[in-house]
Design an enzyme around this catalytic site. Structure first.
Site, PDB file in Angstrom:
ATOM      1  N   GLY A  54       2.214  -2.308 -12.813  1.00 10.93           N
ATOM      2  CA  GLY A  54       3.215  -3.198 -13.376  1.00 10.93           C
ATOM      3  C   GLY A  54       4.377  -2.420 -13.961  1.00 10.93           C
ATOM      4  O   GLY A  54       4.256  -1.218 -14.217  1.00 10.93           O
ATOM      5  N   CYS A  81      -2.824   2.370 -12.025  1.00 11.03           N
ATOM      6  CA  CYS A  81      -1.537   2.623 -12.681  1.00 11.03           C
ATOM      7  C   CYS A  81      -1.466   1.874 -14.010  1.00 11.03           C
ATOM      8  O   CYS A  81      -2.174   2.213 -14.957  1.00 11.03           O
ATOM      9  CB  CYS A  81      -0.391   2.274 -11.735  1.00 11.03           C
ATOM     10  N   TYR A  82      -0.647   0.835 -14.134  1.00 13.43           N
ATOM     11  CA  TYR A  82      -0.594   0.046 -15.365  1.00 13.43           C
ATOM     12  C   TYR A  82      -1.979  -0.503 -15.707  1.00 13.43           C
ATOM     13  O   TYR A  82      -2.391  -0.512 -16.872  1.00 13.43           O
ATOM     14  CB  TYR A  82       0.406  -1.101 -15.202  1.00 13.43           C
ATOM     15  N   HIS A 170      -1.820   5.459  -6.590  1.00 12.31           N
ATOM     16  CA  HIS A 170      -1.808   4.187  -5.860  1.00 12.31           C
ATOM     17  C   HIS A 170      -2.567   4.346  -4.543  1.00 12.31           C
ATOM     18  O   HIS A 170      -2.007   4.800  -3.542  1.00 12.31           O
ATOM     19  CB  HIS A 170      -0.371   3.731  -5.595  1.00 12.31           C
ATOM     20  N   GLU A 172      -3.551   2.017  -2.578  1.00 12.64           N
ATOM     21  CA  GLU A 172      -3.229   0.948  -1.636  1.00 12.64           C
ATOM     22  C   GLU A 172      -2.115   1.314  -0.677  1.00 12.64           C
ATOM     23  O   GLU A 172      -1.938   0.649   0.347  1.00 12.64           O
ATOM     24  CB  GLU A 172      -2.869  -0.337  -2.402  1.00 12.64           C
ATOM     25  N   ASP A 228       9.432  -9.966  12.426  1.00 12.33           N
ATOM     26  CA  ASP A 228       8.984 -10.997  11.486  1.00 12.33           C
ATOM     27  C   ASP A 228       9.348 -12.402  11.958  1.00 12.33           C
ATOM     28  O   ASP A 228       8.488 -13.291  12.011  1.00 12.33           O
ATOM     29  CB  ASP A 228       9.584 -10.748  10.096  1.00 12.33           C
ATOM     30  N   LYS A 373       4.363  -5.662   6.889  1.00  8.60           N
ATOM     31  CA  LYS A 373       4.896  -5.369   8.213  1.00  8.60           C
ATOM     32  C   LYS A 373       3.813  -4.955   9.205  1.00  8.60           C
ATOM     33  O   LYS A 373       3.807  -5.407  10.358  1.00  8.60           O
ATOM     34  CB  LYS A 373       5.954  -4.276   8.110  1.00  8.60           C
TER      35      LYS A 373
END
Length: 603
Positions: A54, A81-82, A170, A172, A228, A373
């Site tokens: 965050g 993280c946060y 991170h 992810e 997209d 994506k």
């Protein structure tokens, strides 16, 4: 659809909150996004809980939090993280502003892996992605430090007894090596394997479209020709029938060279009959004299609505029968401040206020808004699109508008001395602050900061480290570019500010440069190796009418993180040769910035 095993991601406004959910699903586990104020019963039914990153600081009085009782439900918890910092604070640890912030690449140094559950399969030295300005300075009782980075002592911590895990990195993002291994370890700890796949998503989405689109409504879908919007067209047609979907391309005047005619030809074999509506004069007129990046994006978003209405009127369509369709993907939403605690990085054209109002009225349909994506590309292949189409480079909805840096005046700065001192340590390099700024993202917050240019002979890895050091240590710089020319030319170069207009004349210059770059990439057969390559027009030159170009090739998968793509020297030389054939182009640069701290596009 019922799921016995669910991993809940508590969203604290991080840029990557939904990316965590996406990664968990791609590992075959069902995941859901939750707020930090859900009833305790909601959390108690989960198999595992992940606390997202965050933009706030946990020690600020009004920063988002979570009842400590949630951590004590006996459910495995992973703080990222946060989320890591919040968990440490709630359990009795300490968090402070970091001595040195970390943005981008770092390496893990193992401290104690003898009892690790989270880092099974790691060997030490793995590259991880960081984006933080705060850090944990003291651990709660029961936690063991598992790994550190050069500038972060508590990069990974664990309390195996309670199944509490905290990580500053991170996992992810695809730029974290073995990030998926770490997340898979947590999925296994939570016992949520085998509860999700793409076919389930498609089945659920088709049912959802049937329920949210009334049978007497049709979809007016804005198709750009990118992956997209094309996948959105196919998905809507599959769910609702082709007779209820109309694809329209708005020619803004800021498309690529010959893009409109080639799109019509290429999309026809996919069953997409594209109607083109020329609104170039509308866009040129409304954008004349506009400089601010956010203002430009908002104007473009509103103009798309106006052009869509004009097009519908010219076709004799009854507005009451049609809903607006968009190929929005999740990065568009999260970077526009689309979740409760997230900050606006840049307002995407499909997230302006007028469109938000239509969404509240139920007049907008976005079939892939929860996907990234890489997932859109996979879904496109599943729906029958050939890989050469799903592999096309992304192109922003506003087109070349966001690649033309038309700021109002030169950016003044007082950090040249600091830059000289930092770069001087790296030997044989020169550095200059350029009188331009760009949009970036630091610690989940928007930055609008200076661009530094460097010159000298270094390897790509060395340049990467130098770029990272500059953006980490100089807070007013969020982007670093390499001067593509001789050092002696750099030292005497006159990088004067030369205002750019958002008109046909300047967009034609950029169109030619963009076409020259793509021609070289296709000729060298490396187009498919590069995820995206924006070509940016800068207001820099030694005299009126002269411009500069930045080459921005990046390596990414989901657009939430990226690293610059390392071009071979001979390819780079050919690109320089071809682009500098354009008379108005005087200087050429190569963007050395990763994301974070720079966004992929400059605006």
């Amino acid at each position: 659809m019922k799921h016995q095993n669910v991993i809940g991601i508590v969203d604290f406004g991080g840029q990557y909150a939904h990316l965590i959910a996406s990664r968990i699903r791609r590992l075959g586990a069902y995941s859901e996004i939750l707020g930090n104020d859900e009833p305790i019963e909601t959390y108690s039914k989960l198999s595992g809980i992940i606390l997202s990153g965050g933009p706030e600081s946990v020690y600020e009085p009004d920063s988002p939090s979570l009842p400590v009782e949630v951590l004590k439900l006996g459910i495995p918890v992973l703080g990222i993280c946060y989320g890591h910092q919040l968990m440490m604070k709630l359990l009795g640890g300490e968090v402070k502003k970091a001595g040195i912030a970390e943005y981008g690449r770092a390496a893990l140094d193992f401290i104690d892996t003898s009892k690790t559950q989270l880092l099974q399969g790691f060997g030490g030295g793995e590259v991880v992605w960081m984006s933080h300005g705060d850090e944990v300075t003291r651990l709660p009782n029961g936690f063991t430090r598992t790994a550190s980075s050069q500038d972060c002592e508590y990069a990974v911590v664990e309390n195996p007894t309670q199944k509490w895990f905290g990580i500053q990195l991170h996992p992810e993002v695809t730029h974290t090596e073995k990030g998926s291994v770490l997340l898979e370890n947590f999925v296994k700890i939570s016992g949520a394997e085998g509860t999700w796949n793409l076919k389930q998503f498609l089945d659920l989405k088709e049912k959802e479209l049937h329920s949210i689109v009334p049978s007497d409504k049709k979809i007016f879908l804005l198709v750009s020709g990118g992956v997209d919007s094309t996948v959105s067209y196919l998905l809507l047609s599959r769910a609702l029938g082709k007779d209820r979907v109309k694809g329209v391309l708005i020619d803004t005047g800021f498309m690529r060279k010959d893009e409109v005619s080639s799109l019509q030809e290429k999309l026809a074999p996919q069953g997409i009959q594209l109607h083109v509506h020329d609104s170039s004069e509308l866009f040129y007129s409304a954008l004349k004299g506009k400089k601010d990046p956010e203002e430009k994006r908002k104007i473009v978003g509103n103009l798309f609505l106006q052009a869509q209405a004009d097009c519908a009127k010219s076709l004799g369509l009854n507005a009451e029968e049609w809903l607006l369709g968009q190929g929005t993907i999740y990065p568009d939403t999260i970077e526009s401040g689309g979740t409760k605690h997230s900050h606006t990085i840049k307002t995407h054209h499909n997230r302006v206020e007028a469109i938000q109002k239509l969404m509240e009225e139920g007049k907008v349909v976005e079939p892939i808004k929860d996907l990234y994506k890489d997932e859109v590309r996979e879904l496109g292949n599943y729906l029958g699109l050939p890989k050469e189409w799903t592999g096309r480079h992304p192109f922003p909805g506003p087109g070349l508008v966001v690649r033309m840096i038309a700021q109002e005046k030169p950016i003044e700065t007082s950090v040249q001395k600091q830059l000289d001192e930092l770069v001087g340590k790296e030997n044989s390099l020169q550095a200059k602050l350029l009188p331009v700024a760009s949009v970036g993202v630091k610690g989940d917050q928007r930055s609008y900061a200076h661009c530094a240019a460097i010159s000298g002979e270094k390897t790509w890895d060395e340049l990467d480290k130098i770029s990272t050091a500059i953006t980490n240590q100089i807070s007013s710089v969020n982007r670093v570019v390499l001067f593509l020319g001789k050092s002696e030319d750099f030292s005497k170069a006159n990088f004067q500010f030369q205002a750019i207009d958002l008109d046909k004349k300047d967009s034609d210059i950029l169109r030619e440069a963009d076409a020259a770059v793509e021609k070289v990439l296709q000729k060298r057969k490396i187009y498919d190796q590069i995820w995206q390559m924006p070509v940016v027009l800068l207001p820099l030159g030694s005299e009126t009418g002269k411009r500069s170009i930045v080459l921005r090739p990046v390596d990414s998968q989901e657009a939430m993180t990226a690293s610059f793509f390392r071009l071979e020297k001979d390819v780079l030389e050919e690109l320089v040769s071809e682009v500098l054939k354009i008379p108005q182009i005087e200087y050429l640069f190569f963007d050395l910035t990763n994301k974070p701290p720079g966004t992929i596009e400059w605006e």
